[in-house]
Design a protein around this motif. Structure first.
Motif, PDB file in Angstrom:
ATOM      1  N   LEU A  82       0.830  -1.207   0.000  1.00  0.00           N
ATOM      2  CA  LEU A  82       0.000   0.000   0.000  1.00  0.00           C
ATOM      3  C   LEU A  82       0.863   1.255   0.000  1.00  0.00           C
ATOM      4  O   LEU A  82       0.611   2.192  -0.768  1.00  0.00           O
ATOM      5  N   ILE A  83       1.890   1.258   0.840  1.00  0.00           N
ATOM      6  CA  ILE A  83       2.790   2.417   0.908  1.00  0.00           C
ATOM      7  C   ILE A  83       3.494   2.619  -0.440  1.00  0.00           C
ATOM      8  O   ILE A  83       3.592   3.743  -0.940  1.00  0.00           O
ATOM      9  N   ALA A  84       3.958   1.522  -1.041  1.00  0.00           N
ATOM     10  CA  ALA A  84       4.647   1.625  -2.325  1.00  0.00           C
ATOM     11  C   ALA A  84       3.712   2.126  -3.414  1.00  0.00           C
ATOM     12  O   ALA A  84       4.106   2.944  -4.260  1.00  0.00           O
ATOM     13  N   SER A  85       2.473   1.668  -3.418  1.00  0.00           N
ATOM     14  CA  SER A  85       1.540   2.115  -4.454  1.00  0.00           C
ATOM     15  C   SER A  85       1.184   3.589  -4.277  1.00  0.00           C
ATOM     16  O   SER A  85       1.059   4.326  -5.255  1.00  0.00           O
ATOM     17  N   VAL A  86       1.044   4.042  -3.032  1.00  0.00           N
ATOM     18  CA  VAL A  86       0.750   5.463  -2.792  1.00  0.00           C
ATOM     19  C   VAL A  86       1.929   6.325  -3.218  1.00  0.00           C
ATOM     20  O   VAL A  86       1.749   7.362  -3.886  1.00  0.00           O
ATOM     21  N   ILE A  87       3.143   5.900  -2.856  1.00  0.00           N
ATOM     22  CA  ILE A  87       4.334   6.665  -3.257  1.00  0.00           C
ATOM     23  C   ILE A  87       4.477   6.678  -4.780  1.00  0.00           C
ATOM     24  O   ILE A  87       4.786   7.712  -5.386  1.00  0.00           O
ATOM     25  N   GLY A  88       4.229   5.536  -5.420  1.00  0.00           N
ATOM     26  CA  GLY A  88       4.287   5.474  -6.876  1.00  0.00           C
ATOM     27  C   GLY A  88       3.262   6.382  -7.527  1.00  0.00           C
ATOM     28  O   GLY A  88       3.542   7.047  -8.522  1.00  0.00           O
ATOM     29  N   PHE A  89       2.054   6.417  -6.957  1.00  0.00           N
ATOM     30  CA  PHE A  89       1.010   7.291  -7.497  1.00  0.00           C
ATOM     31  C   PHE A  89       1.405   8.758  -7.369  1.00  0.00           C
ATOM     32  O   PHE A  89       1.240   9.542  -8.305  1.00  0.00           O
ATOM     33  N   VAL A  90       1.938   9.140  -6.205  1.00  0.00           N
ATOM     34  CA  VAL A  90       2.324  10.544  -5.983  1.00  0.00           C
ATOM     35  C   VAL A  90       3.463  10.941  -6.918  1.00  0.00           C
ATOM     36  O   VAL A  90       3.440  12.023  -7.526  1.00  0.00           O
ATOM     37  N   ILE A  91       4.463  10.063  -7.087  1.00  0.00           N
ATOM     38  CA  ILE A  91       5.584  10.370  -7.979  1.00  0.00           C
ATOM     39  C   ILE A  91       5.100  10.462  -9.423  1.00  0.00           C
ATOM     40  O   ILE A  91       5.503  11.357 -10.174  1.00  0.00           O
ATOM     41  N   GLY A  92       4.218   9.547  -9.822  1.00  0.00           N
ATOM     42  CA  GLY A  92       3.663   9.610 -11.173  1.00  0.00           C
ATOM     43  C   GLY A  92       2.871  10.882 -11.415  1.00  0.00           C
ATOM     44  O   GLY A  92       2.954  11.491 -12.479  1.00  0.00           O
ATOM     45  N   LEU A  93       2.098  11.291 -10.415  1.00  0.00           N
ATOM     46  CA  LEU A  93       1.320  12.519 -10.539  1.00  0.00           C
ATOM     47  C   LEU A  93       2.232  13.735 -10.645  1.00  0.00           C
ATOM     48  O   LEU A  93       1.996  14.621 -11.480  1.00  0.00           O
ATOM     49  N   LEU A  94       3.286  13.785  -9.822  1.00  0.00           N
ATOM     50  CA  LEU A  94       4.232  14.898  -9.909  1.00  0.00           C
ATOM     51  C   LEU A  94       4.924  14.942 -11.265  1.00  0.00           C
ATOM     52  O   LEU A  94       5.114  16.019 -11.841  1.00  0.00           O
TER      53      LEU A  94
END
Length: 72
Positions: free
Chosen positions: A30-42
């Motif tokens: 879950l933490i990895a997917s949230v971090i991946g989503f935030v980095i992708g959005l940025l």
């Protein structure tokens, strides 16, 4: 019963090693997917800003060159 009372009698390694390791094992995906989503959005936001800036630059360059040609 507060969390401090639960951990009061435990050794230091339970609080600072075992509990974070268990949390990472359980919530790591879950933490990895949230971090991946935030980095992708940025990345998408920065790419959008760069493309809009490039478009504005090209349009201004084209408009200034076309207006200088019409002055002749």
């Amino acid at each position: 019963m507060a969390v401090r009372e639960i951990f009061a009698g435990m050794p230091w390694w339970v609080k600072w090693v075992a509990v974070p390791v268990i949390a990472l094992v359980l919530f790591g995906g879950l933490i990895a997917s949230v971090i991946g989503f935030v980095i992708g959005l940025l990345f998408k936001v920065l790419l959008f800003a760069a493309l809009v800036g490039g478009l504005v630059f090209v349009v201004r360059k084209f408009m200034s060159s076309s207006s200088s040609r019409s002055d002749w």
